[in-house]
Write a protein that holds these residues in place. Structure first.
Motif, short mmCIF file in Angstrom:
data_model
loop_
_atom_site.label_atom_id
_atom_site.label_comp_id
_atom_site.label_asym_id
_atom_site.label_seq_id
_atom_site.Cartn_x
_atom_site.Cartn_y
_atom_site.Cartn_z
N VAL A 1 12.66 -10.04 2.72
CA VAL A 1 13.07 -8.64 2.61
C VAL A 1 11.59 -8.05 2.78
CG1 VAL A 1 13.51 -6.67 0.95
CG2 VAL A 1 14.96 -8.93 0.97
N ALA A 2 11.84 -6.98 3.63
CA ALA A 2 10.37 -6.18 4.03
C ALA A 2 10.08 -5.08 2.95
CB ALA A 2 10.45 -5.54 5.14
N LEU A 3 9.29 -5.16 2.05
CA LEU A 3 8.81 -4.11 1.17
C LEU A 3 7.89 -2.77 1.68
CD1 LEU A 3 8.14 -6.63 -1.87
CD2 LEU A 3 10.33 -5.42 -1.35
N PRO A 4 8.56 -1.66 1.60
CA PRO A 4 7.69 -0.65 2.22
C PRO A 4 6.40 -0.25 1.30
CG PRO A 4 9.68 0.24 0.99
CD PRO A 4 9.78 -1.25 1.01
N ALA A 5 5.32 0.33 2.02
CA ALA A 5 4.29 1.06 1.16
C ALA A 5 4.66 2.19 0.58
CB ALA A 5 3.17 0.75 2.05
N PRO A 6 4.12 2.65 -0.61
CA PRO A 6 4.28 4.00 -0.84
C PRO A 6 3.75 4.94 0.20
CG PRO A 6 3.69 2.96 -2.70
CD PRO A 6 3.53 2.08 -1.61
N LEU A 7 4.35 6.10 0.45
CA LEU A 7 4.00 6.88 1.72
C LEU A 7 2.59 7.39 1.45
CD1 LEU A 7 4.89 7.81 4.33
CD2 LEU A 7 5.73 10.22 3.12
N ASP A 8 2.12 7.75 0.15
CA ASP A 8 0.78 8.07 -0.09
C ASP A 8 -0.34 7.07 -0.42
OD1 ASP A 8 1.37 10.98 0.58
OD2 ASP A 8 2.14 11.44 -1.29
N GLU A 9 0.36 5.84 -0.49
CA GLU A 9 -0.59 4.72 -1.10
C GLU A 9 -0.61 3.77 0.11
OE1 GLU A 9 0.85 3.77 -4.97
OE2 GLU A 9 0.19 5.54 -5.86
N PHE A 10 -0.54 3.86 1.53
CA PHE A 10 -0.27 2.82 2.40
C PHE A 10 -1.76 2.08 2.38
CE2 PHE A 10 -0.49 1.02 6.76
CZ PHE A 10 0.58 0.89 6.92
N LEU A 11 -2.88 2.67 2.22
CA LEU A 11 -4.27 1.83 2.50
C LEU A 11 -4.41 0.94 0.97
CD1 LEU A 11 -6.72 4.38 3.77
CD2 LEU A 11 -5.36 2.40 5.09
N THR A 12 -3.90 1.68 -0.19
CA THR A 12 -4.12 0.91 -1.37
C THR A 12 -3.07 -0.32 -1.68
OG1 THR A 12 -4.59 3.30 -2.46
CG2 THR A 12 -3.85 1.38 -3.84
N THR A 13 -1.84 0.02 -1.02
CA THR A 13 -0.92 -1.19 -1.02
C THR A 13 -1.56 -2.36 0.09
OG1 THR A 13 0.84 0.43 -1.39
CG2 THR A 13 1.38 -1.72 -0.50
N MET A 14 -2.10 -1.82 1.24
CA MET A 14 -2.42 -2.99 1.88
C MET A 14 -3.82 -3.55 1.48
SD MET A 14 -2.08 -1.67 6.08
CE MET A 14 -2.92 -3.13 6.48
N ARG A 15 -4.47 -3.02 0.56
CA ARG A 15 -5.73 -3.33 0.11
C ARG A 15 -5.30 -4.33 -1.29
NH1 ARG A 15 -10.48 -4.36 0.38
NH2 ARG A 15 -11.50 -3.26 -1.45
N ARG A 16 -3.79 -4.34 -1.60
CA ARG A 16 -3.21 -5.00 -2.69
C ARG A 16 -3.96 -4.44 -3.98
NH1 ARG A 16 -0.76 -6.14 1.53
NH2 ARG A 16 -0.12 -8.01 2.02
N GLY A 17 -4.03 -3.27 -3.95
CA GLY A 17 -4.64 -2.48 -5.31
C GLY A 17 -6.18 -2.93 -5.63
N ALA A 18 -6.86 -3.66 -4.62
CA ALA A 18 -8.29 -3.99 -4.76
C ALA A 18 -9.02 -2.59 -4.93
CB ALA A 18 -8.81 -4.80 -3.64
N SER A 19 -10.15 -2.56 -5.68
CA SER A 19 -11.02 -1.69 -5.88
C SER A 19 -11.64 -1.17 -4.38
CB SER A 19 -12.17 -1.84 -6.79
OG SER A 19 -13.01 -2.92 -6.29
N GLU A 20 -12.57 0.00 -4.52
CA GLU A 20 -12.95 0.32 -2.94
C GLU A 20 -14.10 -0.48 -2.51
OE1 GLU A 20 -13.04 3.54 -1.37
OE2 GLU A 20 -11.05 3.81 -2.58
N PRO A 21 -13.84 -0.93 -1.14
CA PRO A 21 -14.71 -2.01 -0.68
C PRO A 21 -16.25 -1.22 -0.88
CG PRO A 21 -13.71 -0.65 0.89
CD PRO A 21 -12.91 -0.28 -0.33
N ARG A 22 -17.03 -2.39 -0.82
CA ARG A 22 -18.48 -2.03 -1.38
C ARG A 22 -19.37 -2.00 -0.02
NH1 ARG A 22 -20.52 -3.88 -7.05
NH2 ARG A 22 -22.14 -2.58 -6.58
N ILE A 23 -20.38 -1.35 -0.08
CA ILE A 23 -21.30 -1.36 0.96
C ILE A 23 -22.62 -2.05 0.44
CG2 ILE A 23 -23.11 -0.09 2.44
CD1 ILE A 23 -20.87 2.19 2.66
N ARG A 24 -23.19 -3.02 1.17
CA ARG A 24 -24.39 -3.79 0.90
C ARG A 24 -25.60 -2.67 1.00
NH1 ARG A 24 -23.88 -9.66 3.35
NH2 ARG A 24 -21.98 -10.34 1.91
N VAL A 25 -26.30 -2.17 -0.11
CA VAL A 25 -27.48 -1.57 0.06
C VAL A 25 -28.68 -2.36 0.60
CG1 VAL A 25 -28.79 0.19 -1.07
CG2 VAL A 25 -26.41 -0.07 -1.67
N ARG A 26 -29.17 -1.80 1.46
CA ARG A 26 -30.63 -2.39 2.12
C ARG A 26 -31.58 -2.51 1.02
NH1 ARG A 26 -28.42 0.22 6.11
NH2 ARG A 26 -29.89 1.91 5.68
#
Length: 208
Positions: free
Chosen positions: A183-208
């Motif tokens: 079964v193919a589970l759809p991503a909520p329309l307004d949470e496409f990126l959140t779903t693709m990230r599997r609910g992970a927190s915002e990706p972080r930038i390494r500060v130089r």
């Protein structure tokens, strides 16, 4: 439909267009080396390094980087997904196909940006941009194999293009074991990126 709801929908449409314009302005101002126009696309307190904050420091870092590495550049953007956290904050992913004249080589690149946008004093700006690279290589040298980031004068390295998305590793680690379709589970329309990230927190930038 209430007047408040209609105004909210109009504001959302205007915000979407403003953010798309922001990304296009980023590419043009960078390629044409208008660093004043470019750095004013970012929040006034943009963090540049561990101890440097603000547009003036961003301008100096860009000036040093562009003069040292690139004679000319061209950024072609597309595939822009935008999701709102609230009326004044949004996240986005945008693809970028780039060309760089660097010394005797012509380096082509495929990448995407993970963006955070913020509306400050009525204007949408970049809060931050996280570049994720798939490959960079001389035009005549296809980047087959591992370590696809291949800049002149540097050892090849991994570009993190797939690292934000658990689906990449999941796909290769889990080939079908039966002939039955799943079964193919759809991503909520307004949470496409959140779903693709599997609910992970915002990706972080390494500060130089």
């Amino acid at each position: 439909m209430s007047d408040d709801n209609l105004l909210q929908r109009i504001d959302r449409l205007e915000s979407l267009d403003a953010i798309r314009q922001l990304v296009a302005q980023y590419a043009l101002s960078l390629d044409m080396r208008d660093l004043d126009a470019h750095v004013n696309l970012f929040a006034p307190d943009i963090r540049v390094s561990r101890d440097k904050v603000g547009r003036a420091h961003l301008k100096r870092w860009l000036d040093d980087t562009l003069r040292l590495q690139f004679t000319g550049t061209s950024h072609q953007t597309g595939n822009h997904i935008i999701e709102f956290e609230d009326p004044d904050h949004a996240r986005g992913v945008v693809y970028s196909k780039n060309e760089h004249e660097t010394g005797p080589e012509w380096v082509i690149m495929q990448m995407l940006y993970w963006d955070n946008y913020e509306r400050i004093d009525g204007r949408w700006l970049f809060r931050r941009r996280l570049p994720c690279y798939w490959y960079a290589t001389d035009l005549n040298k296809p980047p087959i194999g591992d370590m696809k980031m291949r800049w002149p004068g540097r050892e090849p390295y991994h570009g993190a293009y797939h690292d934000l998305w658990p689906s990449w590793a999941e796909f290769w680690a889990n080939p079908p074991t039966t002939d039955e379709p799943e079964v193919a589970l759809p991503a909520p329309l307004d949470e496409f990126l959140t779903t693709m990230r599997r609910g992970a927190s915002e990706p972080r930038i390494r500060v130089r």
